[in-house]
Every structure is written in C-alpha cells, then in structure tokens.
Write a protein that holds these residues in place. Structure first.
Motif, PDB file in Angstrom:
ATOM      1  N   THR A  56       0.844  -1.201   0.000  1.00 28.89           N
ATOM      2  CA  THR A  56       0.000   0.000   0.000  1.00 28.89           C
ATOM      3  C   THR A  56       0.873   1.243   0.000  1.00 28.89           C
ATOM      4  OG1 THR A  56      -1.656   1.233   1.221  1.00 28.89           O
ATOM      5  CG2 THR A  56      -0.116  -0.067   2.526  1.00 28.89           C
ATOM      6  N   ASP A  57       0.350   2.332  -0.507  1.00 32.74           N
ATOM      7  CA  ASP A  57       1.033   3.612  -0.350  1.00 32.74           C
ATOM      8  C   ASP A  57       0.208   4.507   0.574  1.00 32.74           C
ATOM      9  OD1 ASP A  57      -1.115   4.179  -1.901  1.00 32.74           O
ATOM     10  OD2 ASP A  57       0.015   5.133  -3.530  1.00 32.74           O
ATOM     11  N   GLU A  58      -0.765   3.872   1.239  1.00 28.16           N
ATOM     12  CA  GLU A  58      -1.656   4.644   2.111  1.00 28.16           C
ATOM     13  C   GLU A  58      -1.194   4.383   3.533  1.00 28.16           C
ATOM     14  OE1 GLU A  58      -4.218   6.202   4.320  1.00 28.16           O
ATOM     15  OE2 GLU A  58      -5.144   4.240   4.012  1.00 28.16           O
ATOM     16  N   ILE A  59      -0.726   5.434   4.192  1.00 25.50           N
ATOM     17  CA  ILE A  59      -0.001   5.260   5.449  1.00 25.50           C
ATOM     18  C   ILE A  59      -0.913   4.716   6.568  1.00 25.50           C
ATOM     19  CG2 ILE A  59      -0.259   7.620   6.381  1.00 25.50           C
ATOM     20  CD1 ILE A  59       2.908   7.345   6.833  1.00 25.50           C
ATOM     21  N   ARG A  73      -3.493   2.665   6.257  1.00 22.59           N
ATOM     22  CA  ARG A  73      -3.672   1.224   6.040  1.00 22.59           C
ATOM     23  C   ARG A  73      -2.415   0.474   6.421  1.00 22.59           C
ATOM     24  NH1 ARG A  73      -5.142  -0.187   0.228  1.00 22.59           N
ATOM     25  NH2 ARG A  73      -4.955  -2.311   1.026  1.00 22.59           N
ATOM     26  N   TYR A 131       4.797  -1.453   2.480  1.00 23.46           N
ATOM     27  CA  TYR A 131       4.480  -0.031   2.319  1.00 23.46           C
ATOM     28  C   TYR A 131       5.446   0.583   1.306  1.00 23.46           C
ATOM     29  CZ  TYR A 131       4.205   4.979   3.176  1.00 23.46           C
ATOM     30  OH  TYR A 131       4.084   6.341   3.000  1.00 23.46           O
ATOM     31  N   GLY A 170       6.155   4.487  -0.071  1.00 23.27           N
ATOM     32  CA  GLY A 170       5.802   5.911  -0.016  1.00 23.27           C
ATOM     33  C   GLY A 170       6.315   6.655  -1.241  1.00 23.27           C
TER      34      GLY A 170
END
Lengths: 581, 279
Positions: B230-233, B235, B252, B254
């Motif tokens: 994910t790139d959604e911090i 989550r 992760y 970013g």
C-alpha cells in the motif's frame, strides 16, 4: 599593569545591560566602526545562562595595534541597567581610573562592587533621553557617548550604524543616528576617559572576523566540502557560517541527529572521497571518540574542530578553558596515532584549520583542532591572513594493471597507502575498524597487528611538519611555553618587557600530537627559566610536556582554570616576580 | 521491458562475492541473505565498483568484506550515519546498509529513526534473529520477553518492539519483510528496495541456528503478505500494528522525495567568501 597614560595604546570598555537591551548589537557596531576608522579591536561577549532576556555584556578592547588579549583592566563601563551586573564582577577588573556610567533612574540598583569600588562615576538618564527621540533606544545613546569619550571619529560610527541597520530601513537608521548624537552631546558632562590617537581611516588588508568563522573559512580553504553537524555551544557558529558558505562553493552541510551521527557521517563522506569535517565542543568530542578511533584504524581522513569550554560534563558552556587537551590526546581506544593541533589566535584559526585539513588528508588520519570559546566566539579586526597553499592532497589509487591486486593498506615507507575512491574499478575494498592485513582482510594475527600499528604510527611520526609546529617570538633566556588562546596574553606581556632585563621568549605549540619532541628540545635549549602557561585546573599541558621532554627541575607553572581569561598583566608579573607560591 | 534490460546481466552474483570465508556458523541465515544481496546487484546490472555495502558490528555486519564491492565495516550501531554521509557526498553510488537487530535497533536505534525521517536514498537491510550472536546469546530489542539467557535469566521481561511500525511512523519510504530461507524472494524484495527512491527498510528474518535453534520453525511460520503493498499510510499502520511478524513482502511504498542536497555545483569562489570579511 597598563594604566592609562597620555600615549594610550589601547582602550578597554564594557557595554552591559539586560538581554534585549541591544548591548551586543551596539558592541558589534562599535567594533565595526573602530575597524572603519582604522583601529584594531577585539570583542568578547559574556552572557548569563538564560536563552533570552538575561544579562549580557560586550567587552571591547580597541587599539591602533593588533589586539591579542583581553585587557588587564577596563577604562570605561556603561551599564544600560544593572540587572544581574554583579555576575560580571570577576570578569571586569576596574580601578580608580575606571569610568562607570549607569542609568540615572536606576542609581539605587547599582551593585555594591561598583558603588564601593574606587571607580569614577557618571550618570546618564538613558530612559528619558531615548523616550525623547522617536524610535530612540538607550544602546544607541551609549554608543554615541562611548564614541565621543574614546575619540572615535563620528563618520566611522555613522557608517557602521548605517551598514548594520541597512535592512531595517531609513527610519531605523535616522532614529539610531539621533540617539548616537544625543549620546555624543552628553559625553562632555561625563568623567573623561583616555582617548586613542586619531586613527588614519579604513585600512585595506584587514578583516573583521570571529574565531569560529575563521576556522570555518580555513576548512573551506583547505578543501573541506562535506560537513556533518550537531549544534553545541560554543562551536555552533562554525557550522552556521559553513552551511551557506559550503553551498556556494559546491559543498554540503548535513545536520545530524547527534554527535555520534555527525562524526560517522563525516567519515562516510570522506570515505567517498570528499574532504570532511565536523565541529563540536567537549561533550560532543567525548561522544565522537569511538568513531575517531575508527577513522584511525580504517585510515580515513577527517577533521574534528573542538571549540573547548569549561568542563567537566556540561560545565560552563559559554566560557573558555583548555581542559579538553587530555581527551583530544588520549581518549581513543588502543594505540591510535592521530593529529592534534591548536590555533593560537583568531587569525590563526584560519591557518591551523586549513593546515589540519592538509595533515589529515596527507596522512589519512583524523585531525583534532583544539580551538576554544575565547577564540571562537570573539570577534576581531585582524590583518588579512596570508594565503598559504595547504590543501587537501589525498594520495589516491588507480585501477591496478592486469594481474596485480590493489592493497588498501599496503605497507609503504611513509606508512601512507594509496586510498581508492569508491567508483574506481579494480580497487574495491572494505574499510574496517577491525585489525586487518595489507589487503584489508580482517585479521587478529600478531604479525598483521604489529605491521599495521607500525605503519599507522610511521605516518604521523615521520611527517615533515616544518616550522608550523610552533610559533616563536621574543628574545631572552626565559622561555614561556604555552599553547592555544593563552598565546595572546603571553605575547602582549613579552611585548611590554621587550628590551628590558626581563625580556623573554615564547614558544607556542601549534602541533600537539604527535609531540614534536626534538623541535621542542631544541627550542628550549639554553633556557635558564621555563614558564609553562595554560588554562586548566589540573595542569594537563604540564603533564603532557613532562611525558615528552625533559623540563628543568625549577620549571614554573601558571595554571588557572577558566572561566576568567589569562591576562597579560598576570604573565608580566610572573616573568618579573616568579611564580607566586 | 526494453531490449537492453532483457539482456543477460553484465555480472553474475558471484562477481559481487569476495574470496573471504565468512565467520558465520554453518546453517546461519546470513549466508542466504548474502546470496540474495549479490543476486539483486546482479539483476540490477550494477557495476561492483559503484556499489558500497556499509555496516556496523555484529554477525550480519560482517557482510561488507564478503562482497567484492566497496565496503565499510564501521563501529557498533553507526552504519546508517556512515552510509548517509557517503551517499550525500557521493550520490552516484548505490549504497546498501547491512545490520542486525542489536546493531540496528538497540545501540543504533536513534539513527534508525532519523534515517527513516531524513530519507536519504539508502537500502537498509536488517537481518533479524532476535539475539546477539557475536557476544554469544543475549536478548535484543526484538527478543521475546521470556527468552532465558545468561545476562537476563528468565528473560528480559521487556516487550519486543516493532521495527516496521517504527519505520513507518518515522517516515521510511519503503518497508518490506523477507525471510532468509527464501533467497529468491528476498533478492526480489532487495531489488525493489534498491530501486525505490529514498530510505528503504527491509527486515529479513534470519534464524540463528546456534543460540536460537527454536527459530527452525520460522520456515513454517512465514507467509506471503495477504494483500498488495500500500502507499496509504493509515492502512499500512494498521497492517503493521496487527501483523504476526511473519508476513513477508513489500508492505508499504511511499512517495516522499529523497533527501539529496546538491553537491559539486559551485556558484562562488573561496575568494568571494573571504571578501565578506574584508573591510
């Protein structure tokens, strides 16, 4: 002692007040004005422990000749208010000729050491006077009064004031000028101080610089282009000056999370081929010692500037002492040959730091520069430092011929082995804090250890340090042996005694490690008296000397801890009368 | 894929290996990690002289000398600042940092947080075996609190910390977990980590056969992350806070810009600097 006379050669004054009263700003303007007028000068600052709003004092000494030391006494003290002024009592020697000017409206708050002292008094109603001027401030009134009392040409003060306030706009400049004018007008009602001879106007070839700025400049002159930094008093100004300066010359400064990181970053940058530095003070140097040992073992050049302050532990962060000497010499694990050098004046901070870069790079080992707060945070008008060609000249490796193998730690006559810059094909090696063989492979074997110990020792022992190991001055069979910021007061004492029966010589050591034993023995030859001068409590410098040369049995020792400066009069008395028992 | 990258690599993994025999115990997970690292370098077509492997102290930190790249085996806990200094001074180098759970999370813990925050383009590989191996078996920051050992008999009594969560909170730009038993999978993670800009953190579970024979079961415990990176911090935080410590993969990614101040671009001379001091 330097009593004021008709042919006064220097004027010493203090401008004190609570934080925010602008005494340091005014002090800086005064020093700049003196420089513009053609005088030399030295300004040191003293402040309480408060971050903002505590007491502060600008201590200035101005002269027609270069100023190398804080004075024995003060001619003039102007206090804008008396907040905590008694804290400065030890630092500001006054006598019957000292003129003290205080705020008339706060006369009752005058501390006892002033009212009961022998000085002459004058009062100025700073508050009412500054209120009468739109935008007027007491510090500018004081500036005008000082200028008139000491004979500073009006136009020089005016020019310094305009320079300093240029960014604040015309109104601020006009208000400050009006304040200074009012201060000048009232000076005639004050007790007279000595005046300096009328200066001859601005001189080319002079600089206005602090010791910390000078160290930063010396590093850049020497070729440093990578700095890793963690702020610490009194070294921070080196880093703050270097940050934008490095950007301009194609270098970079990185702020680290602590001193453990800053020294390791510097070592990493230097391993990458870019001459590197970090600057700190005692507590930071203590944290760095393990990594400095790594730089010795892995043979990575790096410069560490330690701007010493009072210790142990947090000690006295804003005041000077020479008591990190033992740590710089001896704190590294193992037998770890490295360089320790010390600048002996604000001007010499340029040369010695530049030289340290050259030494570190030439010998591929760390160099510690022991400056101190008295040099670092003082600002001075100096003769422009000579442009001396000491640069980073690292012996680098090139891709070996077919069939040959690169050996990072090859045993050579000088001990210096060509160092491969990462990116060089055929020379990949691992720099290591583990003992290793010539190829760099970790080894705990006796033979490899002895060979590499010898090799590393040879690098620093056999290097030709030339004449720069010490500065020598004066004549006579009395030798004053000193180092660092003690040098200024010693030189002034020697000057005062030159041509008398008490005339003496000085040897001020710039190179401390490796100990220049032979040079030192030669320099002391024929000495009838040897006087060792240092600013420590335990006599660290004397211990170091005793470990390295034979001193005469009757060696004399002037050894006082900080924070009070060693003054020229102390040394003069010592030479004339011997060490007090 | 372009024709160029489809070509066989210029260098085989062997080209990145030195002839020095590792000090590791037979069966140590770190042998396999070394293999993953050299495989990743090879697949990325890196010239060995343009790669630097930087480390501190500990079993895993011995890796630089076992590669034929440039290397620096520094002092305990300080590999990250050493590597950051090199990378900032020499942005042209590919810099990989090798560490262990003691070196990286205990003595080097402060640097770990700040390296994540600073986001210099480094790949940080921590071989985590939940024990100090070189000093013969003491508890590290990732050791279970009841693991009995001579220094803290009956166990340290201290909860292990979660390095991946800390990395995320501190700002790491890439977070992954691998297992030394899966050499190819780990090589793939490392390849991605090296290619990702900024600070990439890869925890590699690497069993210690000597002091933690109980870790033999890890090969059965690890499992692929059940979800895509994910790139959604937010989550990522939930996932990392609740995972069992054994899900592997990229967790992760970013998009923060790497820290790299310009170097080597002069706009003034030293004489210009000196001019500011001249009266």
């Amino acid at each position: 002692m330097n009593q004021p006379t008709d042919n006064t050669t220097s004027i010493s004054l203090v401008l004190a007040g609570s934080g925010g009263s602008g005494v340091i700003t005014a002090g800086n303007m005064l020093l700049a004005a003196a420089a513009k007028a053609g005088w030399y000068g030295l300004m040191t600052r003293s402040a309480g422990p408060q971050i903002r709003g505590g007491e502060a004092a600008a201590l200035l000494r101005l002269s027609s000749e270069p100023v190398s030391a804080q004075p024995d006494r003060y001619d003039l003290i102007i206090a804008l208010d008396w907040l905590n002024f008694e804290r400065f009592a030890d630092e500001i020697p006054l006598d019957k000729d000292t003129v003290i000017i205080g705020d008339a409206s706060a006369a009752k708050k005058t501390p006892a050491f002033v009212t009961e002292g022998p000085a002459r008094r004058g009062d100025i109603d700073f508050k009412s006077m500054s209120k009468a001027i739109p935008g007027g401030r007491p510090n500018m009134i004081a500036l005008g009064t000082i200028g008139a009392l000491i004979g500073l040409p009006e136009d020089a003060l005016d020019a310094a004031l305009s320079d300093a306030l240029a960014k604040r706009g015309e109104d601020a400049i006009a208000a400050s000028r009006a304040g200074a004018e009012a201060g000048r007008a009232i000076a005639a009602e004050m007790p007279a101080t000595p005046k300096l001879p009328t200066p001859e106007g601005e001189k080319a070839g002079r600089w206005l610089i602090s010791g910390n700025e000078a160290a930063g400049l010396g590093a850049i002159r020497g070729g440093v282009r990578f700095v890793a930094a963690y702020p610490i008093t009194p070294a921070t100004e080196i880093l703050e000056w270097m940050s934008p300066a490095l950007t301009k010359v194609g270098g970079v400064l990185v702020q680290a999370e602590d001193e453990l990181a800053s020294i390791n970053m510097a070592i990493g940058g230097s391993y990458g081929g870019v001459p590197a530095l970090t600057a700190t003070s005692g507590p930071g140097l203590a944290l760095m010692t393990e990594a400095i040992g790594l730089a010795v073992a892995s043979e990575v050049p790096v410069v560490i500037v330690d701007v010493m302050r009072g210790g142990p532990s947090t000690g006295i962060p804003t005041k000077s002492e020479q008591s990190d000497l033992n740590m710089a010499l001896y704190a590294l694990p193992g037998d770890a040959p490295h360089i320790v050098v010390a600048p002996n004046s604000i001007r010499d901070c340029v040369f010695t730091t530049q030289w340290s870069v050259h030494l570190a790079e030439a010998m591929q080992t760390p160099a510690i520069v022991l400056s101190d707060q008295a040099l670092g945070q003082a600002k001075s008008v100096i003769a422009a430092p000579a442009d001396i060609a000491f640069f980073a000249q690292r012996e680098t490796a090139t891709t070996p011929a077919e069939g040959e193998e690169y050996q990072r730690y090859a045993v050579t006559a000088s001990g210096v082995s060509p160092m491969a810059v990462p990116g060089t094909p055929g020379c990949a090696y691992t720099a290591d804090g583990l003992e290793h063989n010539p190829r760099g492979t970790p080894s705990g074997g006796a033979k490899d250890h002895h060979i590499q110990l010898d090799k590393r020792q040879r690098k620093t022992d056999d290097f030709d340090y030339g004449q720069h190991w010490a500065d020598q001055a004066g004549e006579g069979d009395t030798v004053v042996l000193t180092w660092g910021s003690c040098t200024g007061p010693v030189l002034e004492a020697l000057d005062n005694l030159a041509g008398t029966e008490q005339s003496a010589r000085m040897v001020s050591m710039r190179l401390l490690m490796p100990a220049p034993k032979e040079q030192l023995a030669n320099a002391l030859e024929g000495a009838k008296r040897v006087i060792v001068v240092e600013q420590t409590h335990s006599g660290q410098f004397m211990g170091y000397l005793r470990a390295n040369i034979d001193l005469p049995k009757n060696v004399e020792h002037h050894c006082t801890p900080g924070p009070l400066p060693i003054r020229p009069g102390d040394i003069e008395t010592l030479i004339k009368e011997g060490t007090p028992s | 894929m372009t024709a160029e990258t489809a070509l066989a690599p210029k260098h085989s993994p062997r080209d990145y290996k030195s002839d020095i025999k590792p000090v590791w115990c037979p069966g140590c997970g770190d042998y396999s990690v070394l293999g993953s690292i050299t495989k990743a370098f090879s697949e990325l077509n890196l010239d060995p002289e343009n790669v630097a492997v930087i480390s501190g102290i500990g079993c895993s930190s011995r890796i630089p000398a076992y590669t034929d790249c440039y290397g620096f085996h520094g002092v305990h806990g300080r590999s990250l600042p050493l590597a950051a200094g090199l990378k900032v001074a020499r942005p042209d180098m590919t810099v990989l940092v090798a560490s262990g759970d003691g070196d990286g999370f205990s003595i080097g813990g402060n640097h770990f947080m700040h390296a994540c925050r600073r986001n210099v383009d480094l790949t940080y590989v921590v071989m985590d075996n939940r024990v100090y191996g070189m000093t013969k078996g003491q508890a590290s920051p990732t050791t279970e609190p009841d693991w009995d050992n001579a220094l803290t008999p009956g166990g340290s009594g201290i909860s292990p910390f979660r390095p991946l969560v800390i990395a995320l909170a501190a700002g790491a730009n890439f977070i992954a977990r691998g297992f030394s038993g899966d050499q190819n999978g780990t090589a793939k993670l490392l390849k991605e980590a090296i290619e990702h800009p900024g600070f990439s953190f890869v925890q590699i579970l690497s069993p210690c056969v000597t002091f933690r024979p109980d870790q033999k079961t890890w090969k059965d415990d690890v499992h692929d992350a059940a979800v895509d990176p994910t790139d959604e911090i937010g989550r990522a935080a939930r996932r990392l806070m609740t995972d069992d410590g054994f899900n592997t993969g990229v967790l992760y990614k970013g998009e923060r810009e790497a820290f790299q101040p310009p170097i080597g671009e002069a706009t003034a001379t030293v004489a210009d600097l000196e001019g500011k001091f001249a009266l």
